[in-house]
Design a protein around this motif. Structure first.
Motif, short mmCIF file in Angstrom:
data_model
loop_
_atom_site.label_atom_id
_atom_site.label_comp_id
_atom_site.label_asym_id
_atom_site.label_seq_id
_atom_site.Cartn_x
_atom_site.Cartn_y
_atom_site.Cartn_z
N THR A 1 33.31 40.74 46.88
CA THR A 1 32.33 39.81 47.42
C THR A 1 32.38 39.92 48.94
N PHE A 2 31.44 39.31 49.61
CA PHE A 2 31.34 39.47 51.05
C PHE A 2 32.06 38.36 51.83
N ASP A 3 32.71 37.42 51.14
CA ASP A 3 33.33 36.31 51.86
C ASP A 3 34.69 36.67 52.44
N ARG A 4 35.24 37.83 52.10
CA ARG A 4 36.54 38.24 52.65
C ARG A 4 36.40 38.92 54.01
N GLY A 5 35.21 39.39 54.32
CA GLY A 5 35.02 40.03 55.62
C GLY A 5 35.31 41.51 55.63
N ASN A 6 35.79 42.06 54.50
CA ASN A 6 36.04 43.50 54.44
C ASN A 6 35.97 43.98 53.00
N ILE A 7 35.82 45.29 52.84
CA ILE A 7 35.78 45.93 51.52
C ILE A 7 36.60 47.20 51.61
N ASP A 8 37.47 47.44 50.62
CA ASP A 8 38.31 48.63 50.60
C ASP A 8 37.83 49.59 49.52
N PHE A 9 37.84 50.88 49.83
CA PHE A 9 37.46 51.89 48.84
C PHE A 9 38.18 53.19 49.14
N GLY A 10 38.16 54.10 48.18
CA GLY A 10 38.78 55.41 48.34
C GLY A 10 37.78 56.51 48.04
N PHE B 1 36.07 51.80 44.31
CA PHE B 1 36.46 50.62 45.07
C PHE B 1 37.90 50.29 44.70
N GLU B 2 38.72 50.04 45.72
CA GLU B 2 40.11 49.65 45.47
C GLU B 2 40.14 48.24 44.89
N PRO B 3 41.23 47.90 44.18
CA PRO B 3 41.33 46.54 43.62
C PRO B 3 41.19 45.47 44.69
N VAL B 4 40.49 44.41 44.36
CA VAL B 4 40.39 43.26 45.26
C VAL B 4 41.76 42.60 45.35
N PRO B 5 42.30 42.37 46.55
CA PRO B 5 43.64 41.77 46.66
C PRO B 5 43.71 40.42 45.94
N VAL B 6 44.80 40.22 45.21
CA VAL B 6 44.99 38.95 44.51
C VAL B 6 46.06 38.09 45.19
N GLU B 7 46.70 38.64 46.24
CA GLU B 7 47.66 37.83 46.97
C GLU B 7 46.96 36.66 47.65
N ASN C 1 41.24 59.69 51.39
CA ASN C 1 41.98 58.56 51.93
C ASN C 1 41.39 57.25 51.41
N GLU C 2 42.08 56.17 51.73
CA GLU C 2 41.50 54.85 51.55
C GLU C 2 40.76 54.48 52.83
N PHE C 3 39.80 53.57 52.69
CA PHE C 3 39.01 53.12 53.84
C PHE C 3 38.86 51.61 53.77
N ARG C 4 38.77 51.01 54.95
CA ARG C 4 38.52 49.57 55.04
C ARG C 4 37.28 49.35 55.89
N LEU C 5 36.30 48.70 55.30
CA LEU C 5 35.03 48.43 55.96
C LEU C 5 34.99 46.97 56.40
N TYR C 6 34.85 46.75 57.71
CA TYR C 6 34.73 45.39 58.24
C TYR C 6 33.26 45.02 58.38
N LEU C 7 32.92 43.82 57.92
CA LEU C 7 31.54 43.36 57.88
C LEU C 7 31.17 42.62 59.17
N PRO C 8 29.88 42.41 59.42
CA PRO C 8 29.44 41.69 60.63
C PRO C 8 30.10 40.31 60.73
N LEU C 9 30.38 39.90 61.96
CA LEU C 9 31.13 38.65 62.16
C LEU C 9 30.29 37.40 61.98
N TYR C 10 29.03 37.42 62.39
CA TYR C 10 28.28 36.17 62.50
C TYR C 10 27.01 36.12 61.66
N ASN C 11 26.88 37.05 60.72
CA ASN C 11 25.74 37.04 59.81
C ASN C 11 26.21 37.44 58.42
#
Length: 457
Positions: A49-58, A158-164, A131-141
């Motif tokens: 989902t987009f509420d975490r501010g980032n998305i991880d994928f490989g 897509f890498e697993p969504v962190p459950v920690e 490799n793995e990648f981390r995508l950071y989403l826009p800050l204010y929209n």
């Protein structure tokens, strides 16, 4: 805006083939991948989902494209267009290092609502594994819709969504930064490698978060120290214990996915494990659960000594001390009280660190395991003898023993298997190994007999 309209505009923005299936994008390696609809790897099988501010994928695609539509195009006073509307992509290398990729975009000149970023990736020697990648989403929209395109690769997931538990940031101000990844919360997320969520102050007080941080007062150094203090350690760890993820053994398994499987087993399949086996590939490929997908080298001996016991295998191929520290910090020892913990660490550091540094790192790791599991009997396993390195291994093991004598650690013992894996002259018994490092079936059988007495007492 309807989905069909978004697709139409996206097609006009970039000339890539879209694979449509009942109104959604098909998961084709060289097509487009939607984090809202395409399930991640691992047992959780959730979507991002987009509420975490980032998305991880490989992926190993040499070209990665990101296209998305925002709910609005708000640029707050003091903020830049890139920070407000743009995205950042980080390449996470095999040793857990984060590297910002330079991309091109049509930001500010897009002919439609769709914004597109393109990134070229130079994998060097890891071109096949990627490799793995981390995508950071826009800050204010808020992102309304997004797809990630992989061109020229042989895999994408897509890498697993962190459950920690996440670090909750509330009262977050507008920051005068030139890109999303430079926001304090995203710097914290990379340096601590912990999930971060922006929430209301009321939401931050709920028990589901690791700690709550007032964004208006957040300082990178102080916040990192607060996170590590809450973890029971310090942000100023020695370099050998710097907590890092890794993917050095990607040919055999996905490290991030295995971590999610360990947590899933502890929480849902076999809660409250009695015995925890912490280690590297020697432990990973012995046997047990979570199971390795290709093979195990010592199934019979594992089943013989651990029959009818709740045991979890927390061995990860190619793990170094810092990788094990990362996993212990990320809840692999949380939520239960083990009776026995075997720790077999350090062999993958043997050629890159001094004997003293390895020994100090091993003791530091064990001391942290004690913080996480105060009641467990910790069985500290000497590094196994290995081809062309027996003398170095002996020095590390002897140094560990000396450091333990002067430490405050209690309720532990030292497990040494050298005598059952070497000949009378002290040389390695090659007949017990597959490659001079990893035991074969008979090697594991002998090791199991040494371990047996510790779990019977």
């Amino acid at each position: 805006m309807r989905y069909s309209e978004i697709v139409k505009r996206a097609v006009s923005a970039v000339s890539l083939t879209l694979l449509l299936s009942v109104g959604t994008m098909a998961a084709d390696v060289n097509g487009w991948h939607n984090p809202l609809t395409e399930r991640t790897k691992g047992p959780f099988g959730t979507c991002w989902t987009f509420d975490r501010g980032n998305i991880d994928f490989g992926t190993n695609a040499p070209e990665i494209k990101v296209r998305y539509v925002l709910e609005g195009r708000n640029i707050p006073k003091g903020a830049t267009e890139m920070a407000s509307l743009g995205v950042d992509l980080y390449d996470i290398d095999n040793d857990g290092g984060f590297h910002l990729l330079n991309g091109t975009s049509d930001l500010g000149k897009a002919a439609s609502d769709t914004i597109t970023f393109c990134f070229r990736v130079d994998y060097g020697k890891s071109a096949k594994n990627g490799n793995e990648f981390r995508l950071y989403l826009p800050l204010y929209n808020e992102v309304k819709w997004m797809e990630i395109g992989a061109d020229g690769g042989t895999y994408f997931h897509f890498e697993p969504v962190p459950v920690e538990k996440a670090v909750a940031f509330y009262n977050v101000p507008v920051e005068a930064v030139d890109r999303p990844s430079k926001a304090v919360r995203n710097i914290i997320q990379r340096k601590a490698d912990f999930p971060v969520k922006v929430v209301s102050k009321k939401e931050s007080k709920k028990s589901g978060y690791f700690i709550a941080v007032d964004g208006a007062k957040a300082d990178t150094v102080a916040t990192l120290e607060a996170i590590f203090n809450a973890l029971g350690t310090t942000a100023n760890l020695p370099d050998i214990l710097k907590p890092l993820r890794q993917r050095r053994d990607f040919t055999f398994y996905d490290w991030t996915e295995r971590h999610s499987r360990v947590l899933y087993r502890e929480r849902h399949i076999a809660p409250n494990p009695e015995i925890v086996m912490i280690g590297n590939s020697i432990t990973h490929y012995w046997s047990g659960e979570p199971s390795h997908k290709t093979w195990h080298a010592g199934v019979d001996s594992w089943n013989d000594i651990f029959a009818d016991r709740n045991v979890i295998n927390c061995g990860y191929g190619w793990d170094r001390l810092g990788n094990m520290m990362w996993r212990m910090m990320h809840e692999e020892l949380d939520g239960f009280s083990a009776k026995h913990i075997f720790v077999m660490a350090g062999t993958n550091d043997i050629y890159s660190r001094t004997e003293e540094a390895i020994a100090e790192g091993m003791v530091g790791l064990i001391e942290y395991i004690r913080v996480k599991q105060p009641a467990a009997r910790i069985h500290i396993v000497h590094i196994y003898p290995r081809r062309k390195a027996i003398d170095r291994v002996d020095k590390v093991n002897a140094t560990v023993d000396e450091l333990l004598k002067s430490s405050d650690l209690t309720n532990y013992d030292i497990v040494d298997v050298k005598s059952v894996l070497t000949k009378a002259d002290g040389k390695l018994d090659e007949s017990l190994f597959r490659d001079g490092l990893h035991p074969n079936e008979e090697g594991y059988r002998r090791i199991a007999e040494v371990y047996r007495k510790y779990i019977q007492n």
